[in-house]
Write a protein that holds these residues in place. Structure first.
Motif, PDB file in Angstrom:
ATOM      1  N   ASP A   1      49.510  46.035  43.855  1.00 45.22           N
ATOM      2  CA  ASP A   1      48.773  44.861  43.384  1.00 45.22           C
ATOM      3  C   ASP A   1      49.562  43.626  43.776  1.00 45.22           C
ATOM      4  O   ASP A   1      50.580  43.319  43.177  1.00 45.22           O
ATOM      5  CB  ASP A   1      48.600  44.959  41.861  1.00 45.22           C
ATOM      6  CG  ASP A   1      47.979  43.715  41.255  1.00 45.22           C
ATOM      7  OD1 ASP A   1      47.573  42.814  42.010  1.00 45.22           O
ATOM      8  OD2 ASP A   1      47.905  43.643  40.012  1.00 45.22           O
ATOM      9  N   PHE A   2      49.081  42.901  44.783  1.00 42.56           N
ATOM     10  CA  PHE A   2      49.787  41.727  45.297  1.00 42.56           C
ATOM     11  C   PHE A   2      49.352  40.433  44.607  1.00 42.56           C
ATOM     12  O   PHE A   2      49.881  39.364  44.915  1.00 42.56           O
ATOM     13  CB  PHE A   2      49.550  41.574  46.802  1.00 42.56           C
ATOM     14  CG  PHE A   2      49.989  42.740  47.643  1.00 42.56           C
ATOM     15  CD1 PHE A   2      50.887  43.686  47.159  1.00 42.56           C
ATOM     16  CD2 PHE A   2      49.506  42.901  48.934  1.00 42.56           C
ATOM     17  CE1 PHE A   2      51.290  44.759  47.939  1.00 42.56           C
ATOM     18  CE2 PHE A   2      49.900  43.965  49.731  1.00 42.56           C
ATOM     19  CZ  PHE A   2      50.796  44.904  49.226  1.00 42.56           C
ATOM     20  N   ASN A   3      48.353  40.520  43.692  1.00 42.71           N
ATOM     21  CA  ASN A   3      47.784  39.316  43.084  1.00 42.71           C
ATOM     22  C   ASN A   3      47.432  38.281  44.147  1.00 42.71           C
ATOM     23  O   ASN A   3      47.645  37.080  43.974  1.00 42.71           O
ATOM     24  CB  ASN A   3      48.745  38.727  42.044  1.00 42.71           C
ATOM     25  CG  ASN A   3      48.404  39.195  40.641  1.00 42.71           C
ATOM     26  OD1 ASN A   3      47.333  38.899  40.116  1.00 42.71           O
ATOM     27  ND2 ASN A   3      49.321  39.943  40.038  1.00 42.71           N
ATOM     28  N   SER A   4      46.885  38.756  45.244  1.00 49.49           N
ATOM     29  CA  SER A   4      46.560  37.920  46.390  1.00 49.49           C
ATOM     30  C   SER A   4      45.534  38.669  47.232  1.00 49.49           C
ATOM     31  O   SER A   4      45.522  39.907  47.246  1.00 49.49           O
ATOM     32  CB  SER A   4      47.831  37.651  47.204  1.00 49.49           C
ATOM     33  OG  SER A   4      47.564  36.930  48.375  1.00 49.49           O
ATOM     34  N   PRO A   5      44.651  37.967  47.938  1.00 49.92           N
ATOM     35  CA  PRO A   5      44.529  36.516  48.040  1.00 49.92           C
ATOM     36  C   PRO A   5      43.571  35.956  47.001  1.00 49.92           C
ATOM     37  O   PRO A   5      42.997  36.701  46.206  1.00 49.92           O
ATOM     38  CB  PRO A   5      43.952  36.322  49.440  1.00 49.92           C
ATOM     39  CG  PRO A   5      43.031  37.509  49.594  1.00 49.92           C
ATOM     40  CD  PRO A   5      43.747  38.649  48.895  1.00 49.92           C
ATOM     41  N   ASN A   6      43.380  34.636  47.065  1.00 52.55           N
ATOM     42  CA  ASN A   6      42.384  34.003  46.210  1.00 52.55           C
ATOM     43  C   ASN A   6      41.000  34.502  46.594  1.00 52.55           C
ATOM     44  O   ASN A   6      40.218  34.914  45.755  1.00 52.55           O
ATOM     45  CB  ASN A   6      42.491  32.478  46.356  1.00 52.55           C
ATOM     46  CG  ASN A   6      41.565  31.728  45.419  1.00 52.55           C
ATOM     47  OD1 ASN A   6      40.655  32.300  44.848  1.00 52.55           O
ATOM     48  ND2 ASN A   6      41.795  30.450  45.270  1.00 52.55           N
ATOM     49  N   ARG A   7      40.709  34.478  47.902  1.00 53.11           N
ATOM     50  CA  ARG A   7      39.441  35.028  48.385  1.00 53.11           C
ATOM     51  C   ARG A   7      39.528  35.262  49.888  1.00 53.11           C
ATOM     52  O   ARG A   7      40.472  34.828  50.545  1.00 53.11           O
ATOM     53  CB  ARG A   7      38.263  34.117  48.052  1.00 53.11           C
ATOM     54  CG  ARG A   7      38.286  32.757  48.700  1.00 53.11           C
ATOM     55  CD  ARG A   7      37.111  31.912  48.201  1.00 53.11           C
ATOM     56  NE  ARG A   7      36.949  30.679  48.936  1.00 53.11           N
ATOM     57  CZ  ARG A   7      37.607  29.562  48.676  1.00 53.11           C
ATOM     58  NH1 ARG A   7      38.501  29.538  47.698  1.00 53.11           N
ATOM     59  NH2 ARG A   7      37.390  28.469  49.383  1.00 53.11           N
ATOM     60  N   GLU A   8      38.516  35.972  50.413  1.00 55.51           N
ATOM     61  CA  GLU A   8      38.411  36.265  51.842  1.00 55.51           C
ATOM     62  C   GLU A   8      37.022  35.870  52.318  1.00 55.51           C
ATOM     63  O   GLU A   8      36.033  36.116  51.623  1.00 55.51           O
ATOM     64  CB  GLU A   8      38.650  37.755  52.096  1.00 55.51           C
ATOM     65  CG  GLU A   8      40.048  38.227  51.725  1.00 55.51           C
ATOM     66  CD  GLU A   8      40.135  39.732  51.629  1.00 55.51           C
ATOM     67  OE1 GLU A   8      40.800  40.343  52.489  1.00 55.51           O
ATOM     68  OE2 GLU A   8      39.545  40.298  50.692  1.00 55.51           O
ATOM     69  N   LEU A   9      36.932  35.274  53.486  1.00 54.19           N
ATOM     70  CA  LEU A   9      35.654  34.850  54.032  1.00 54.19           C
ATOM     71  C   LEU A   9      35.061  35.937  54.921  1.00 54.19           C
ATOM     72  O   LEU A   9      35.756  36.857  55.358  1.00 54.19           O
ATOM     73  CB  LEU A   9      35.833  33.559  54.833  1.00 54.19           C
ATOM     74  CG  LEU A   9      36.480  32.384  54.084  1.00 54.19           C
ATOM     75  CD1 LEU A   9      36.489  31.146  54.973  1.00 54.19           C
ATOM     76  CD2 LEU A   9      35.793  32.103  52.764  1.00 54.19           C
ATOM     77  N   ALA A  10      33.766  35.799  55.197  1.00 57.63           N
ATOM     78  CA  ALA A  10      33.057  36.817  55.970  1.00 57.63           C
ATOM     79  C   ALA A  10      33.598  36.969  57.377  1.00 57.63           C
ATOM     80  O   ALA A  10      33.470  38.033  57.991  1.00 57.63           O
ATOM     81  CB  ALA A  10      31.565  36.493  56.007  1.00 57.63           C
ATOM     82  N   ASP A  11      34.223  35.906  57.902  1.00 60.80           N
ATOM     83  CA  ASP A  11      34.766  35.989  59.263  1.00 60.80           C
ATOM     84  C   ASP A  11      36.195  36.525  59.295  1.00 60.80           C
ATOM     85  O   ASP A  11      36.834  36.554  60.351  1.00 60.80           O
ATOM     86  CB  ASP A  11      34.711  34.619  59.948  1.00 60.80           C
ATOM     87  CG  ASP A  11      35.586  33.572  59.258  1.00 60.80           C
ATOM     88  OD1 ASP A  11      36.229  33.896  58.243  1.00 60.80           O
ATOM     89  OD2 ASP A  11      35.622  32.422  59.747  1.00 60.80           O
ATOM     90  N   GLY A  12      36.718  36.949  58.133  1.00 58.24           N
ATOM     91  CA  GLY A  12      38.059  37.508  58.068  1.00 58.24           C
ATOM     92  C   GLY A  12      39.134  36.517  57.679  1.00 58.24           C
ATOM     93  O   GLY A  12      40.307  36.891  57.555  1.00 58.24           O
ATOM     94  N   THR A  13      38.756  35.262  57.479  1.00 62.62           N
ATOM     95  CA  THR A  13      39.731  34.248  57.072  1.00 62.62           C
ATOM     96  C   THR A  13      40.232  34.535  55.654  1.00 62.62           C
ATOM     97  O   THR A  13      39.438  34.784  54.746  1.00 62.62           O
ATOM     98  CB  THR A  13      39.109  32.839  57.111  1.00 62.62           C
ATOM     99  OG1 THR A  13      38.696  32.557  58.443  1.00 62.62           O
ATOM    100  CG2 THR A  13      40.119  31.792  56.651  1.00 62.62           C
ATOM    101  N   ILE A  14      41.551  34.509  55.482  1.00 62.47           N
ATOM    102  CA  ILE A  14      42.166  34.720  54.172  1.00 62.47           C
ATOM    103  C   ILE A  14      42.476  33.365  53.543  1.00 62.47           C
ATOM    104  O   ILE A  14      43.063  32.489  54.185  1.00 62.47           O
ATOM    105  CB  ILE A  14      43.452  35.553  54.305  1.00 62.47           C
ATOM    106  CG1 ILE A  14      43.105  36.979  54.753  1.00 62.47           C
ATOM    107  CG2 ILE A  14      44.221  35.585  52.993  1.00 62.47           C
ATOM    108  CD1 ILE A  14      44.315  37.847  55.016  1.00 62.47           C
TER     109      ILE A  14
END
Length: 303
Positions: free
Chosen positions: A184-197
């Motif tokens: 459990d890395f407590n990350s990321p905040n979110r991920e976008l559909a194009d793979g952007t973290i």
């Protein structure tokens, strides 16, 4: 070879109760199919022997953990340990039927190891029980395991950065053997559909924010040049998936009451593994929400 990573939510009672532990061990046996290797986060310190007994009963004869570190630090009067509860740690266990064997916990030395000639020894966290490093034999190969649980940054600030940095830097300076980094890395905040973290604090300014973003990006993507990939994303990609694609149901009050693909939350739990291990499948197990607020992450390899 089946590997499971799971935050068992044992930070405070009643989440660390005997009944809850029994339910989680039953899940490992009946639902998860007795994975060859299990990597657990938030294993309650005071229930160390019960965890070990229950796991041994279902065939996990080789077990290492960091719970004695947590117990000792919990009693420490040396600052700043009064600010940390030290109530849980990490555990790795290998099943007796596994192709892996000879589980050995690796010492957190700053003197001996591939990092002994380095300017930085990468071991400066105040919660060392959140990083568990072990080796297992896999035929003629040694497999390196890193079980990591990053504390929430909102509670512990830079300790989250230190945990992620220490694990990442030690893996980069390691022996180059096949490796699985999970937890459990407590990350990321979110991920976008194009793979952007999108890491936490990505919109903030200043040195700490930059270091924060770098630590999260390194642990999630920074090992790709060493042949290590995010197994779930490698298998399923990004965007709208028809499977469970979060591990912490922060936005769904009753995750078992909805279909797996409808659970909303954060994908905090990850498995970053060497492509040499030939990952075949990877999924978040919806049923695991019955006994934790995190879904187990399961991957199958054909090394």
């Amino acid at each position: 070879m089946r590997v499971l990573s799971w935050n068992v939510q044992g930070a405070v009672p009643p989440n660390g109760s005997i009944e809850r532990i029994q339910n989680q061990v039953t899940y490992l046996e009946d639902s998860a199919g007795l994975p060859d290797i299990v990597l657990l986060n938030e294993v309650t310190t005071i229930q160390r022997e019960r965890w070990r007994d229950f796991l041994t009963e279902i065939g996990y004869g080789e077990i290492v953990d960091t719970l004695e570190w947590a117990a000792e630090l919990r009693e420490s009067t040396v600052p700043p340990h009064q600010d940390y509860n030290h109530v849980n740690g990490n555990l790795i266990a290998v099943h007796e039927t596994s192709p892996a064997s000879d589980l050995e916990r690796m010492p957190a030395s700053i003197r001996y190891g591939p990092w002994e000639g380095s300017d930085l020894k990468d071991w400066d966290t105040n919660v060392p029980e959140k990083i568990l490093n072990a080796n297992v034999s896999l035929g003629d190969t040694t497999l390196e395991l890193w079980n990591v649980r990053a504390v929430p940054g909102s509670m512990h600030g830079e300790e989250k950065i230190k945990i992620l940095e220490n694990a990442y830097n030690r893996i980069r300076k390691g022996s180059g053997m096949p490796c699985i980094l999970a937890g459990d890395f407590n990350s990321p905040n979110r991920e976008l559909a194009d793979g952007t973290i999108i890491p936490w604090r990505y919109e903030d300014k200043g040195e700490i924010a930059e270091r924060w973003v770098e630590a999260e990006m390194n642990i999630l993507r920074g090992l790709e040049d060493q042949g290590m990939v995010d197994v779930f994303r490698e298998q399923h990609g990004y965007g709208d998936l028809d499977i469970l694609d979060v591990s912490h149901a922060t936005q769904t009050e009753e995750p078992l009451a909805v279909a797996p693909a409808e659970v909303e939350g954060k994908r905090f739990d990850h498995m970053i593994a060497s492509t040499d291990l030939n990952p075949q499948e990877c999924w978040y197990e919806h049923e695991g929400f019955s006994c934790s607020d995190h879904a187990p992450l399961i991957a199958e390899f054909s090394p």
